[in-house]
Design a protein around this motif. Structure first.
Motif, short mmCIF file in Angstrom:
data_model
loop_
_atom_site.label_atom_id
_atom_site.label_comp_id
_atom_site.label_asym_id
_atom_site.label_seq_id
_atom_site.Cartn_x
_atom_site.Cartn_y
_atom_site.Cartn_z
N GLU A 149 0.79 -1.09 0.09
CA GLU A 149 0.00 -0.07 0.04
C GLU A 149 0.93 1.15 -0.15
O GLU A 149 1.31 1.70 1.13
N PRO A 150 1.03 1.94 -1.28
CA PRO A 150 2.12 2.95 -1.33
C PRO A 150 1.86 4.10 -0.39
O PRO A 150 0.64 4.56 -0.14
N GLY A 151 2.90 4.84 0.17
CA GLY A 151 2.68 5.89 0.69
C GLY A 151 2.16 7.44 -0.24
O GLY A 151 2.09 7.07 -1.29
N ASP A 152 1.98 8.43 0.29
CA ASP A 152 1.83 9.63 -0.69
C ASP A 152 2.47 9.86 -1.84
O ASP A 152 2.08 10.31 -2.58
N ASP A 153 3.89 9.48 -1.41
CA ASP A 153 4.90 9.76 -2.39
C ASP A 153 5.25 8.63 -3.25
O ASP A 153 6.19 8.72 -4.09
N PHE A 154 4.38 7.50 -3.06
CA PHE A 154 4.42 6.24 -3.91
C PHE A 154 5.74 5.55 -3.59
O PHE A 154 6.01 4.48 -4.46
#
Length: 334
Positions: A122-127
Motif C-alpha cells: 500500500e504505497p505512501g503519498d509519495d509512492f
C-alpha cells in the motif's frame, strides 16, 4: 552450491539459473511448462512436473540429496487474468505452494527463497515503500503473494524452515548473453506492449492516466532481470547472515532500483533507444491495476551487499535485443 529452482524454465527463474551457473553454482530446474519453456532448461538438470507433485519432488531429492537451498519462482502473474480467474490463481499460487513447502520441510530443507512482489504494498503519498510499509494488495494476483508470505511466516514459527521473501518490483531486460528472456510472444506488461506497438507501427496504450502521480500515469520501479538474478545469487551465498532483527526465521527484502519512473517517462526512454518513436494512446485503467510504487529501501544493500547496476535504458535495449534473437532460442514461437 546446488539450488532447486521451482519455475526455473520461466523468464526470471531461468535467468537466475544462468546467473547461478556463471557464479559457479549448480541449478536444478523444476517446471510444469505451463508458461515456462523447455529450451530454457537445456543443459541443466530438469524435471518436468508440478510443485505439488510429491512423486516428482521425491525423485529430485533422490537424485540430488545435496540441494542446499530452494528458490520458489513458480507462479501465475497476469493481473487481469487473476481478476477473471481468481480460483485458478489461488489454487496455483497459494494451495500448491503450501503442498510444496510441506514436502520440502519433510526433505530437510531449511533455506527457502520466495519470489514475492511489490504488488502487495500500500504505497505512501509519495509512492515510495520500504519493507515495513503496509500491505494491501488490490488484485487477486497480488493477494496470492500477500497470503503466501503470511503463510510462510507462520510456518517458520514451528518448523526448521527459514524464509527469505524477495519482493520484486518491475522486471525488464533479458540475460545479457541472450540465453533467456521473456518466453511469451506478446507479453502483457508495459515493455512487452511497447515492443509490440513499435514492431507493428501502432500507438501504445497507456492504461490509466488519472493516477495522482506527477504526470497522471502509473509509476513503476523498473529493475533489470539480470540485477534481480544477481540478488538471488548473492542471497544464497550470504543466506545465513540475513536473518537479523525481530524475526530470526523470516526476512523480507525489496529488490528495486530505488527510482520511480512513470509509464509516460518509460515511453520517452523507449523512444530514446529506438529508431522510430512510438506514439501514445491514453486508455482506461485495467482491472486490478494500481498507481504503483518504488522502493526507498536500503535493506538489500545492507544485508546482501546488492544494488541494481543496470539503467532503464539498459533494460529496454536488452529487451529489444532479446526479441530480435528470441526466434533462434525458441524457434517454435513466431
Amino acid at each position: 552450491m546446488k539450488v532447486l529452482i521451482a519455475g526455473g524454465a520461466g523468464f526470471i527463474g531461468s535467468t537466475i539459473a544462468s546467473c547461478l551457473i556463471d557464479s559457479g553454482h549448480q541449478p536444478v530446474i523444476l517446471d510444469n511448462l505451463v508458461t515456462g519453456r523447455r529450451e530454457f532448461a537445456e543443459g541443466r538438470p530438469f524435471y518436468e512436473g508440478d510443485i505439488a507433485d510429491r512423486a516428482v519432488l521425491d525423485q529430485i531429492f533422490a537424485d540430488h540429496p545435496d540441494i542446499s537451498a530452494v528458490m520458489h519462482c513458480a507462479a501465475l502473474i497476469v493481473v487481469p487474468e487473476s481478476v477473471e480467474r481468481p480460483i485458478h490463481y489461488y489454487r496455483e499460487n497459494v494451495a500448491k505452494t503450501l503442498e510444496f513447502v510441506d514436502h520440502l520441510i519433510g526433505k530437510g530443507v531449511t533455506r527457502f527463497l520466495f519470489s514475492s512482489s511489490a504488488a502487495i504494498y500500500e504505497p505512501g503519498d509519495d509512492f515510495s515503500v520500504d519493507e515495513n510499509s503496509g500491505v494491501a494488495a488490490l488484485s487477486p494476483y497480488g493477494r496470492t503473494k500477500q497470503f503466501v508470505e503470511q503463510m510462510l511466516r507462520d510456518i517458520t514459527v514451528s518448523t526448521p524452515l527459514r524464509v527469505l521473501s524477495l519482493r520484486y518490483f518491475n522486471p525488464i531486460g533479458a540475460d545479457p548473453k541472450m540465453r533467456t528472456g521473456l518466453q511469451v510472444p506478446a507479453p502483457s506488461h508495459a515493455l512487452g506492449k511497447l515492443v509490440e506497438a513499435y514492431r507493428n507501427g501502432e500507438a501504445f496504450g497507456v492504461t490509466g492516466v488519472d493516477y495522482p502521480t506527477r504526470d497522471g500515469s502509473g509509476l513503476r520501479d523498473y529493475v533489470h532481470v539480470w540485477d534481480l538474478a544477481a540478488a538471488h545469487v548473492r542471497a544464497i551465498e550470504v543466506y545465513d547472515s540475513v536473518f537479523v532483527g525481530e524475526d530470526p526465521r523470516y526476512q523480507v527484502i525489496n529488490l528495486g532500483t530505488g527510482t520511480g519512473t512513470t509509464v509516460l517517462e518509460f515511453v520517452a526512454a523507449f523512444n530514446e533507444v529506438v529508431d522510430k518513436p512510438v506514439a501514445i494512446e491514453r486508455a482506461p485503467r485495467r482491472p486490478g491495476d494500481t498507481a504503483g510504487a518504488y522502493t526507498r529501501s536500503t535493506r538489500a544493500a545492507e544485508l546482501l551487499g546488492w544494488r541494481a547496476e543496470h539503467t532503464v535504458a539498459d533494460g529496454i535495449r536488452d529487451s529489444l535485443a532479446w526479441f530480435a534473437e528470441r526466434g533462434k532460442v525458441l524457434p517454435d514461437l513466431h
